[in-house]
Every structure is written in C-alpha cells, then in structure tokens.
Design an enzyme around this catalytic site. Structure first.
Site, PDB file in Angstrom:
ATOM      1  N   TYR A  31     -51.874 -17.363  30.716  1.00 16.81           N
ATOM      2  CA  TYR A  31     -50.419 -17.311  30.513  1.00 16.81           C
ATOM      3  C   TYR A  31     -49.803 -16.073  31.167  1.00 16.81           C
ATOM      4  O   TYR A  31     -48.627 -16.061  31.478  1.00 16.81           O
ATOM      5  CB  TYR A  31     -50.076 -17.320  29.016  1.00 16.81           C
ATOM      6  CG  TYR A  31     -50.046 -18.716  28.411  1.00 16.81           C
ATOM      7  CD1 TYR A  31     -51.152 -19.549  28.480  1.00 16.81           C
ATOM      8  CD2 TYR A  31     -48.909 -19.196  27.769  1.00 16.81           C
ATOM      9  CE1 TYR A  31     -51.133 -20.820  27.921  1.00 16.81           C
ATOM     10  CE2 TYR A  31     -48.871 -20.465  27.206  1.00 16.81           C
ATOM     11  CZ  TYR A  31     -49.987 -21.269  27.285  1.00 16.81           C
ATOM     12  OH  TYR A  31     -49.966 -22.531  26.735  1.00 16.81           O
ATOM     13  N   PHE A  65     -46.411 -12.389  23.909  1.00 17.72           N
ATOM     14  CA  PHE A  65     -47.858 -12.447  24.127  1.00 17.72           C
ATOM     15  C   PHE A  65     -48.137 -13.164  25.450  1.00 17.72           C
ATOM     16  O   PHE A  65     -47.553 -14.211  25.713  1.00 17.72           O
ATOM     17  CB  PHE A  65     -48.561 -13.214  22.990  1.00 17.72           C
ATOM     18  CG  PHE A  65     -48.602 -12.438  21.696  1.00 17.72           C
ATOM     19  CD1 PHE A  65     -47.445 -12.191  20.981  1.00 17.72           C
ATOM     20  CD2 PHE A  65     -49.812 -11.955  21.206  1.00 17.72           C
ATOM     21  CE1 PHE A  65     -47.472 -11.461  19.798  1.00 17.72           C
ATOM     22  CE2 PHE A  65     -49.852 -11.223  20.022  1.00 17.72           C
ATOM     23  CZ  PHE A  65     -48.694 -10.979  19.314  1.00 17.72           C
ATOM     24  N   ASP A 125     -42.068 -16.667  22.675  1.00 20.95           N
ATOM     25  CA  ASP A 125     -43.090 -17.273  23.531  1.00 20.95           C
ATOM     26  C   ASP A 125     -42.866 -16.740  24.928  1.00 20.95           C
ATOM     27  O   ASP A 125     -41.735 -16.409  25.300  1.00 20.95           O
ATOM     28  CB  ASP A 125     -42.885 -18.800  23.594  1.00 20.95           C
ATOM     29  CG  ASP A 125     -43.685 -19.546  22.533  1.00 20.95           C
ATOM     30  OD1 ASP A 125     -44.154 -18.907  21.581  1.00 20.95           O
ATOM     31  OD2 ASP A 125     -43.807 -20.792  22.676  1.00 20.95           O
ATOM     32  N   VAL A 126     -43.921 -16.738  25.740  1.00 20.38           N
ATOM     33  CA  VAL A 126     -43.761 -16.217  27.106  1.00 20.38           C
ATOM     34  C   VAL A 126     -43.358 -17.313  28.095  1.00 20.38           C
ATOM     35  O   VAL A 126     -42.823 -17.009  29.178  1.00 20.38           O
ATOM     36  CB  VAL A 126     -45.068 -15.515  27.568  1.00 20.38           C
ATOM     37  CG1 VAL A 126     -46.175 -16.535  27.886  1.00 20.38           C
ATOM     38  CG2 VAL A 126     -44.806 -14.610  28.747  1.00 20.38           C
ATOM     39  N   THR A 160     -41.070 -33.210  12.627  1.00 23.13           N
ATOM     40  CA  THR A 160     -42.537 -33.265  12.572  1.00 23.13           C
ATOM     41  C   THR A 160     -43.103 -32.116  11.718  1.00 23.13           C
ATOM     42  O   THR A 160     -43.914 -31.314  12.172  1.00 23.13           O
ATOM     43  CB  THR A 160     -43.128 -33.211  14.003  1.00 23.13           C
ATOM     44  OG1 THR A 160     -42.629 -32.034  14.649  1.00 23.13           O
ATOM     45  CG2 THR A 160     -42.752 -34.430  14.798  1.00 23.13           C
ATOM     46  N   LYS A 173     -44.447 -26.498  31.574  1.00 20.44           N
ATOM     47  CA  LYS A 173     -45.709 -26.431  30.815  1.00 20.44           C
ATOM     48  C   LYS A 173     -46.816 -26.941  31.726  1.00 20.44           C
ATOM     49  O   LYS A 173     -46.607 -27.871  32.489  1.00 20.44           O
ATOM     50  CB  LYS A 173     -45.635 -27.333  29.583  1.00 20.44           C
ATOM     51  CG  LYS A 173     -44.413 -27.075  28.712  1.00 20.44           C
ATOM     52  CD  LYS A 173     -44.799 -26.383  27.439  1.00 20.44           C
ATOM     53  CE  LYS A 173     -43.557 -26.128  26.610  1.00 20.44           C
ATOM     54  NZ  LYS A 173     -43.715 -25.057  25.664  1.00 20.44           N
ATOM     55  N   GLU A 230     -45.983 -22.970  14.164  1.00 26.78           N
ATOM     56  CA  GLU A 230     -44.636 -23.540  14.011  1.00 26.78           C
ATOM     57  C   GLU A 230     -44.476 -24.292  12.678  1.00 26.78           C
ATOM     58  O   GLU A 230     -43.416 -24.241  12.063  1.00 26.78           O
ATOM     59  CB  GLU A 230     -44.328 -24.476  15.179  1.00 26.78           C
ATOM     60  CG  GLU A 230     -42.914 -25.022  15.158  1.00 26.78           C
ATOM     61  CD  GLU A 230     -42.515 -25.597  16.498  1.00 26.78           C
ATOM     62  OE1 GLU A 230     -42.077 -24.833  17.367  1.00 26.78           O
ATOM     63  OE2 GLU A 230     -42.683 -26.830  16.670  1.00 26.78           O
ATOM     64  N   HIS A 279     -34.716 -26.316  17.205  1.00 29.35           N
ATOM     65  CA  HIS A 279     -35.538 -26.876  18.273  1.00 29.35           C
ATOM     66  C   HIS A 279     -34.706 -27.863  19.099  1.00 29.35           C
ATOM     67  O   HIS A 279     -34.075 -28.764  18.555  1.00 29.35           O
ATOM     68  CB  HIS A 279     -36.729 -27.601  17.642  1.00 29.35           C
ATOM     69  CG  HIS A 279     -37.851 -27.865  18.600  1.00 29.35           C
ATOM     70  ND1 HIS A 279     -37.711 -28.692  19.689  1.00 29.35           N
ATOM     71  CD2 HIS A 279     -39.131 -27.407  18.633  1.00 29.35           C
ATOM     72  CE1 HIS A 279     -38.861 -28.733  20.347  1.00 29.35           C
ATOM     73  NE2 HIS A 279     -39.735 -27.958  19.729  1.00 29.35           N
ATOM     74  N   GLY A 304     -54.812 -14.571  28.478  1.00 30.76           N
ATOM     75  CA  GLY A 304     -55.509 -15.514  29.361  1.00 30.76           C
ATOM     76  C   GLY A 304     -54.628 -15.873  30.541  1.00 30.76           C
ATOM     77  O   GLY A 304     -53.926 -15.031  31.103  1.00 30.76           O
TER      78      GLY A 304
HETATM   79  N1  UDP Z   1     -50.273 -17.937  24.363  1.00 35.64           N
HETATM   80  C1  UDP Z   1     -50.956 -17.180  25.304  1.00 35.64           C
HETATM   81  N2  UDP Z   1     -52.085 -17.668  25.840  1.00 35.64           N
HETATM   82  C2  UDP Z   1     -52.583 -18.899  25.528  1.00 35.64           C
HETATM   83  C3  UDP Z   1     -51.881 -19.665  24.581  1.00 35.64           C
HETATM   84  C4  UDP Z   1     -50.737 -19.163  24.032  1.00 35.64           C
HETATM   85  O1  UDP Z   1     -50.540 -16.070  25.630  1.00 35.64           O
HETATM   86  O2  UDP Z   1     -53.629 -19.289  26.075  1.00 35.64           O
HETATM   87  C5  UDP Z   1     -49.049 -17.379  23.739  1.00 35.64           C
HETATM   88  C6  UDP Z   1     -47.873 -17.411  24.715  1.00 35.64           C
HETATM   89  O3  UDP Z   1     -46.967 -16.376  24.389  1.00 35.64           O
HETATM   90  C7  UDP Z   1     -47.275 -18.753  24.422  1.00 35.64           C
HETATM   91  C8  UDP Z   1     -47.409 -18.805  22.904  1.00 35.64           C
HETATM   92  O4  UDP Z   1     -48.661 -18.194  22.627  1.00 35.64           O
HETATM   93  O5  UDP Z   1     -45.948 -18.863  24.886  1.00 35.64           O
HETATM   94  C9  UDP Z   1     -47.376 -20.206  22.280  1.00 35.64           C
HETATM   95  O6  UDP Z   1     -48.165 -21.104  23.006  1.00 35.64           O
HETATM   96  P1  UDP Z   1     -47.499 -22.266  23.868  1.00 35.64           P
HETATM   97  O7  UDP Z   1     -46.333 -21.709  24.592  1.00 35.64           O
HETATM   98  O8  UDP Z   1     -48.558 -22.920  24.698  1.00 35.64           O
HETATM   99  O9  UDP Z   1     -47.013 -23.247  22.714  1.00 35.64           O
HETATM  100  P2  UDP Z   1     -45.861 -24.366  22.815  1.00 35.64           P
HETATM  101  O10 UDP Z   1     -44.687 -23.767  23.525  1.00 35.64           O
HETATM  102  O11 UDP Z   1     -46.428 -25.503  23.557  1.00 35.64           O
HETATM  103  O12 UDP Z   1     -45.574 -24.680  21.383  1.00 35.64           O
HETATM  104 MN    MN Z   2     -44.179 -22.011  24.386  1.00 31.92          MN
END
Ligand code: UDP
Ligand code: MN
Length: 332
Positions: free
Chosen positions: A106, A101, A192-193, A226, A324, A282, A214, A104
C-alpha cells in the site's frame, strides 16, 4: 369601636402590602440581575463551542438529510461558511493530527498521492501533524510540507493477514494518542491511505466525535446496511442509524482514544471466540457509533467513490477513492 378601627387597620395592612411589594420588586430585580449575569457567562462559554454550528444552514440542501435524529449536523457543501469556520478555529488555536497507515504494497501504491493531495486540501491554515505508520519507514516519500505542518513516521509490524493490518490500526492509534498525539493536537483524524484529496477538507469537519456516511449506503434503506449479523461477534447489531465508512473517523483525542480502545477490545474478544466481523474494523466502528452517537457526520462528499453512477447529491468531491487493486496489493 369596630367601625373606627377599620381605617386604622387597613392603613397598617396597606403599609405591610407596600413593604412586601417593595421587597418583592427588589428581590425580583436581584433575581433578574443574577439571571442576566448567568446568561451572560454561559453564553460566552457556549459561544466558544457551539455557536459556530448555529451558523450552519440546514435548509440549503433539501434533497439530502442534514441532521440526525439526535441533532448532530451532517455536513454537506453549502451548509457552512468556510471562512468563518477557519477564522474561529484559528482563533481557538485548533491543532489537528492525521493518522494514515501504509503497510506492505500500500505504501508504493497510494502514500505519495495521499500526502501530496492532503498538503493541497486538508485543514489548510491550521497546524497539522501527519503520523505515517509503515513497516518500511525509509520508503516514505519526502514531501515538501507547508509551514506549521510536520510529519512523523512510525514503524509498525506488518501483520500477515490484510484483515489484521486493517484491524490492528485501532491498537496503534490508541497507543499513539496516549503517547504523543493527545499532548500536541486537539483533534485527530484517522484515514485509509487508498484515497486522494480533490477539494477542501477543512475545519468544518472538526468535531467532538466525527463519523463518515458510506458513499454506497447513504441512500439505501437500513435493511440493506451490511452490519455484522453474527450474534457471536462483538460487532453484531440488528439495526442502526446509518452505515458508516471506516475510511475516515475523527474527533477530540479523548473520544477517538475511547473509540479505538473499544473497537480493539471487541476485535480481540472476537479473536478469542474465533470469530471475525463481516467488514472487520468497519463492523466494530459501526457498532461503536450505534452505542456512542457521533456528534458530527460527514456527507459522502468527504469520501466519494467515482464509480457510483448517481452523483446528483455530490456538489464537491473533497476526497475520492483511489483505484482498488486488492489482487496485487493485499497480503494473502
Ligand atoms: N492497509 C495497509 N496495507 C495492507 C492493508 C491495509 O496499509 O496491506 C491499511 C491502509 O491504510 C488501507 C487500510 O489499511 O487503506 C484499510 O484497508 P483497505 O483500504 O484495503 O480496506 P477497504 O478500503 O477495502 O475497506
Ligand atoms: Mn480503503
């Protein structure tokens, strides 16, 4: 009279005994034959499925855990023969779907590097279909794909809250498995992307139900995990086996569909009850894998955070976390 009839009687007895012995031996031979043919049939079936994992070398990484208490392998570098895994999966005509995914901000920030690096390292040699879910399909970069690799871009709504963008992936994944993926791919991996492939992420990672350890928790004691500790949430759990990372999960289509459905329903039930699990999807994923044990675990070599100081267990970084930038990238 009695004295004379004794040899005659023992003669009859001996004959009977020989007959019984003869039949028993014939019967045993028959049993043996059927047992052998049974073993032969089941071995052939088993060879198709599990014998590949029988080649895993569980002792080659003494510093880390290579098996769970329920005997699922935890895949670390050195345990598997990549050529053998690729051969067997090519023979079995395994096909893989990858979902990602990019909604926005990302999309601009991560998608290109994710896809280009996947082309260099993800399931090389196997047919792969990428499913890219985004709110702006026309912005998806035009990547040159190797033969047998295709990409489908699917438009999804952009939820206002980033928590919902992340959590609602479960619903989309479930629907897409039903609609398309289960008809064309045997396995599915959901990513995740915000990560980049750096080394082989190959067929050794395929399994019925696959979870990822993890990177920040694989060495910590359970009381540091957690998990969601709010009894009002469906994700609540007091203890568990491991802390899994939701950045990667996968398996056979029917298993991932079940996972996505259960997590999505739990997320929606939480919404009705006006609660949200600590780490969103998660937390629900961790609850799911506590109840439905995964059949295969990927070590943090499959998703490493390079900011972690102690890299002593990491022999190959197959995929690493991208930087990040929550402040700029997440919807508020
Ligand atoms: N994501 C996205 N747009 C956003 C938020 C999340 O496309 O505004 C998707 C994206 O694939 C991202 C995943 O949801 O990798 C999980 O969110 P994020 O990576 O921010 O979570 P974290 O890795 O911090 O747990
Ligand atoms: Mn992520």
């Amino acid at each position: 009279m009695k004295w004379q009839s004794l040899p005659a009687r023992s003669g009859v007895f001996c004959c009977l005994l020989m007959l019984v012995a003869g039949f028993t031996s014939l019967y045993l031979r028959y049993l043996n034959f059927t047992t052998e043919s049974f073993v032969f049939v089941s071995e052939a079936a088993v060879r198709q499925n599990v014998s590949l994992d029988e080649t895993l070398n569980f002792g080659t990484r003494p510093a880390v855990r290579t098996r769970t208490s329920w005997n699922a392998p935890i895949i670390w570098e050195g345990m598997f023969d990549p050529i053998l895994y690729d051969q067997k999966h090519t023979q079995a005509e395994s096909t893989v779907a990858l979902t990602v995914f990019a909604v926005g901000r990302y999309l601009d920030a991560y998608l290109n590097n994710f896809l280009v690096s996947a082309e260099a390292h993800f399931m090389l040699g196997l047919p792969v279909t990428y499913y890219v879910f985004t709110d702006v399909p026309e912005k998806v970069p035009n990547i040159t794909l190797a033969p047998q690799r295709t990409m489908k871009v699917i438009q999804v709504e952009k939820h206002t809250r980033w928590q919902d963008i992340s959590m609602m992936r479960m619903k989309t994944i479930s629907e897409m498995i039903d609609k398309e993926i289960s008809h064309s791919s045997k396995y599915i991996f959901c990513f995740d992307v915000d990560q980049v492939f750096m080394g082989r992420f190959g067929s050794e990672a395929l399994g019925d139900s696959v979870a990822l350890l993890h990177a920040h928790y694989y060495k910590l004691p359970k009381d540091r995990f957690t998990y969601d500790k709010n009894p009002k949430s469906k994700a609540f759990m007091e203890t568990g086996d491991f802390y899994y990372h939701a950045a990667i999960f996968g398996g056979l289509c029917k298993n991932v569909k079940h996972l996505a459905d259960v997590c999505y329903l739990s997320i929606m039930e939480d919404k009705i009850n006006d609660v949200e699990a600590l780490w969103h999807d998660e937390s629900h994923l961790n609850k799911y894998f506590w109840v439905h044990k995964p059949s295969r675990l990927l070590s943090p070599e499959y998703c490493w955070d390079q900011s972690i100081g102690d890299k002593s267990d990491i022999m190959v970084m197959r995929l690493v976390w991208a930087l990040k930038d929550y402040a700029n990238l997440r919807t508020r």
